[in-house]
Design an enzyme around this catalytic site. Sequence first.
Site, PDB file in Angstrom:
ATOM      1  N   TYR A  79      -7.063  16.082  -8.110  1.00 34.66           N
ATOM      2  CA  TYR A  79      -6.002  14.751  -9.011  1.00 34.66           C
ATOM      3  C   TYR A  79      -5.115  16.020  -9.102  1.00 34.66           C
ATOM      4  O   TYR A  79      -4.077  15.483  -9.240  1.00 34.66           O
ATOM      5  CB  TYR A  79      -7.029  14.512  -9.862  1.00 34.66           C
ATOM      6  CG  TYR A  79      -6.035  13.539 -10.989  1.00 34.66           C
ATOM      7  CD1 TYR A  79      -5.877  12.388  -9.865  1.00 34.66           C
ATOM      8  CD2 TYR A  79      -5.733  14.015 -12.086  1.00 34.66           C
ATOM      9  CE1 TYR A  79      -5.298  11.270 -11.374  1.00 34.66           C
ATOM     10  CE2 TYR A  79      -5.135  12.700 -12.573  1.00 34.66           C
ATOM     11  CZ  TYR A  79      -5.180  11.837 -12.357  1.00 34.66           C
ATOM     12  OH  TYR A  79      -4.233  11.003 -12.933  1.00 34.66           O
ATOM     13  N   ASP A 124       0.871  -1.268   0.249  1.00 34.93           N
ATOM     14  CA  ASP A 124      -0.240  -0.346  -0.119  1.00 34.93           C
ATOM     15  C   ASP A 124       0.978   0.937  -0.233  1.00 34.93           C
ATOM     16  O   ASP A 124       1.685   1.592   1.001  1.00 34.93           O
ATOM     17  CB  ASP A 124      -1.074   0.059   1.188  1.00 34.93           C
ATOM     18  CG  ASP A 124      -1.623   1.766   1.393  1.00 34.93           C
ATOM     19  OD1 ASP A 124      -1.438   2.074   0.849  1.00 34.93           O
ATOM     20  OD2 ASP A 124      -2.273   1.119   1.614  1.00 34.93           O
ATOM     21  N   VAL A 125       0.752   1.859  -1.083  1.00 33.52           N
ATOM     22  CA  VAL A 125       1.567   3.738  -1.373  1.00 33.52           C
ATOM     23  C   VAL A 125       1.856   4.474  -0.466  1.00 33.52           C
ATOM     24  O   VAL A 125       2.666   5.383  -0.213  1.00 33.52           O
ATOM     25  CB  VAL A 125       1.789   3.397  -2.758  1.00 33.52           C
ATOM     26  CG1 VAL A 125       2.441   2.207  -3.896  1.00 33.52           C
ATOM     27  CG2 VAL A 125       0.153   4.455  -3.185  1.00 33.52           C
TER      28      VAL A 125
HETATM   29  N1  LIG Z   1      -5.367   5.535 -17.134  1.00 31.17           N
HETATM   30  C1  LIG Z   1      -5.156   7.259 -17.339  1.00 31.17           C
HETATM   31  O1  LIG Z   1      -6.442   7.959 -18.190  1.00 31.17           O
HETATM   32  C2  LIG Z   1      -4.275   7.728 -16.529  1.00 31.17           C
HETATM   33  C3  LIG Z   1      -3.567   8.925 -16.962  1.00 31.17           C
HETATM   34  C4  LIG Z   1      -2.769   9.623 -16.692  1.00 31.17           C
HETATM   35  C5  LIG Z   1      -2.235   9.517 -15.167  1.00 31.17           C
HETATM   36  N2  LIG Z   1      -2.539   8.357 -15.593  1.00 31.17           N
HETATM   37  C6  LIG Z   1      -1.769   8.089 -13.961  1.00 31.17           C
HETATM   38  O2  LIG Z   1      -1.509   6.392 -14.581  1.00 31.17           O
HETATM   39  C7  LIG Z   1      -1.344   5.771 -13.518  1.00 31.17           C
HETATM   40  C8  LIG Z   1      -1.832   4.457 -13.483  1.00 31.17           C
HETATM   41  O3  LIG Z   1      -3.503   4.584 -13.446  1.00 31.17           O
HETATM   42  P1  LIG Z   1      -4.194   3.146 -14.496  1.00 31.17           P
HETATM   43  O4  LIG Z   1      -4.369   4.099 -15.783  1.00 31.17           O
HETATM   44  O5  LIG Z   1      -2.689   2.304 -15.008  1.00 31.17           O
HETATM   45  O6  LIG Z   1      -5.319   2.178 -14.031  1.00 31.17           O
HETATM   46  P2  LIG Z   1      -5.305   1.685 -13.285  1.00 31.17           P
HETATM   47  O7  LIG Z   1      -6.636   1.569 -12.162  1.00 31.17           O
HETATM   48  O8  LIG Z   1      -5.796   0.574 -14.245  1.00 31.17           O
HETATM   49  O9  LIG Z   1      -4.468   1.232 -11.603  1.00 31.17           O
HETATM   50  C9  LIG Z   1      -3.634   1.736 -11.262  1.00 31.17           C
HETATM   51  C10 LIG Z   1      -2.610   0.560 -10.023  1.00 31.17           C
HETATM   52  O10 LIG Z   1      -2.898   1.404  -9.010  1.00 31.17           O
HETATM   53  C11 LIG Z   1      -3.142   0.282  -8.014  1.00 31.17           C
HETATM   54  N3  LIG Z   1      -3.381   1.476  -6.570  1.00 31.17           N
HETATM   55  C12 LIG Z   1      -4.821   2.489  -6.335  1.00 31.17           C
HETATM   56  N4  LIG Z   1      -4.121   2.352  -5.078  1.00 31.17           N
HETATM   57  C13 LIG Z   1      -2.862   2.157  -4.076  1.00 31.17           C
HETATM   58  C14 LIG Z   1      -2.245   2.355  -3.339  1.00 31.17           C
HETATM   59  N5  LIG Z   1      -2.369   2.490  -2.327  1.00 31.17           N
HETATM   60  N6  LIG Z   1      -1.034   1.288  -3.657  1.00 31.17           N
HETATM   61  C15 LIG Z   1      -0.864   0.387  -3.618  1.00 31.17           C
HETATM   62  N7  LIG Z   1      -1.422   0.479  -5.197  1.00 31.17           N
HETATM   63  C16 LIG Z   1      -2.711   1.018  -5.717  1.00 31.17           C
HETATM   64  C17 LIG Z   1      -4.449  -0.407  -8.316  1.00 31.17           C
HETATM   65  O11 LIG Z   1      -4.980  -1.856  -7.161  1.00 31.17           O
HETATM   66  C18 LIG Z   1      -4.086  -0.730 -10.233  1.00 31.17           C
HETATM   67  O12 LIG Z   1      -3.402  -1.695  -9.402  1.00 31.17           O
HETATM   68  C19 LIG Z   1      -1.671   6.719 -12.535  1.00 31.17           C
HETATM   69  O13 LIG Z   1      -0.781   7.444 -11.566  1.00 31.17           O
HETATM   70  C20 LIG Z   1      -2.800   7.433 -12.686  1.00 31.17           C
HETATM   71  O14 LIG Z   1      -3.139   8.395 -12.064  1.00 31.17           O
HETATM   72  C21 LIG Z   1      -4.078   7.518 -16.114  1.00 31.17           C
END
Ligand SMILES: NC(=O)c1ccc[n+]([C@@H]2O[C@H](COP(=O)([O-])OP(=O)(O)OC[C@H]3O[C@@H](n4cnc5c(N)ncnc54)[C@H](O)[C@@H]3O)[C@@H](O)[C@H]2O)c1
Length: 271
Positions: free
Chosen positions: A165, A73-74
Site C-alpha cells: 500500500y 473500473d480504474v
Molecule cells: N480512509 C482512510 O483512512 C484513507 C487514508 C489515506 C488514504 N486513503 C485513500 O483515499 C482513497 C479513497 O478511500 P476511501 O477512504 O474513500 O475508501 P472507500 O472504500 O470509502 O471508497 C473507495 C471507493 O473506490 C472504489 N473502488 C475500489 N476499486 C475500484 C476500481 N478498481 N475502480 C473504480 N473504483 C474502485 C470503491 O468502490 C469505493 O467506492 C483511496 O485511494 C485510499 O487509499 C484513505
Amino acid sequence: MTSLQGPGPAGYDLSGQVAVLTGAGSGIGRATALTLAAAGATVVGGDIDEAAARATATRIDEVGGVARGVRADVTDREQVDALIDGAVAEFGHVDIVGNIAGVPHNKLVMECSDEEFERILAINLKSVFYGCQAAMRVMVPRKTGNIVNVSSGAIDTPAPTLACYGMTKAAVAMLTKTLAWEGGPLGIRCNAIAPGVIETNFSRHNFVDAQGNVDPEKLEAYRTRFGRMTPLGRVGEAQDVANTILYLVSDAASYMTGQILRPNGGQAMPW
Ligand SMILES: NC(=O)c1ccc[n+]([C@@H]2O[C@H](COP(=O)([O-])OP(=O)(O)OC[C@H]3O[C@@H](n4cnc5c(N)ncnc54)[C@H](O)[C@@H]3O)[C@@H](O)[C@H]2O)c1
C-alpha cells in the site's frame, strides 16, 4: 461582504467547471463529489460500484446540481479514458480530475503473493497513472486544468504490513510532483493529498463484527486508538479531506502545484 483582498468566497466558486472523480461511490470520493458540486461544478463520478456512483449523482441532482454516476473500473485504461472522454462529450470540457479510488492492503512483505502485489499496483497506482494521462490529454489543448491524486499518510509512517500500500501511495506522490513540472508550463496544476486515518468504508474492517455490521464498541475503540495519534484528538471524516481537495482545485490555490497536503489531524508533520 466582498473581501478587500484575497480570494474571498468567489475563489472557491467552481461554476462552469466539470470535475471527473474516480471512487465517487463512497467515502472521500463521494464527499468530494458533493463538495465540488456545492461549489458549482458539474460532477462526473466513476466507480467500480455503479449503483454507488449513481447514488452519489442522485444526491447532487436532488439539490439542483448536475452530476452523472457511471461504472468505471480504474484498473482498465480504456474505462478510465471512456470516463473522461464521456464527460468531454456530454459537457464539452474537463477542468478537474480527482484520482481518488483506492483500496487498503495489509500483508507482511514475506507473505504477499505476486497476484496480490499486482492487484494493489493496478488499483492504487496504475489507475492514477491512467487518470493523469487521460486528464493531460484533454487539458493540454485548453491550457488549463487541475489534477488531484490521493496518496496516503502511509507515505509518512512506514509500518509493518503496509509495504505494498505504502509503495503505491509513495509512487502516486512522485507521479504528482513530476506531473506538476510537466503540466505547469502548460497551465495545469497537479497536487496530491495524503490523508491520515479517515472513517470510511476503507477503514470499516477495524470496527465491524463477523457479519460485517458495525460493532459500536469496536467503532469507539477505533476512534479512540487512532484519534489519540493526532493532536486534534479525533479520526478524520471524509468531509475533512474533501475540503482540502476543494481548496487545491480552486483559484484560492492558484500558486500551489506539486504539493502533498495532509488532512491528518497533525498525525504526521513532515517539513
Ligand atoms: N480512509 C482512510 O483512512 C484513507 C487514508 C489515506 C488514504 N486513503 C485513500 O483515499 C482513497 C479513497 O478511500 P476511501 O477512504 O474513500 O475508501 P472507500 O472504500 O470509502 O471508497 C473507495 C471507493 O473506490 C472504489 N473502488 C475500489 N476499486 C475500484 C476500481 N478498481 N475502480 C473504480 N473504483 C474502485 C470503491 O468502490 C469505493 O467506492 C483511496 O485511494 C485510499 O487509499 C484513505
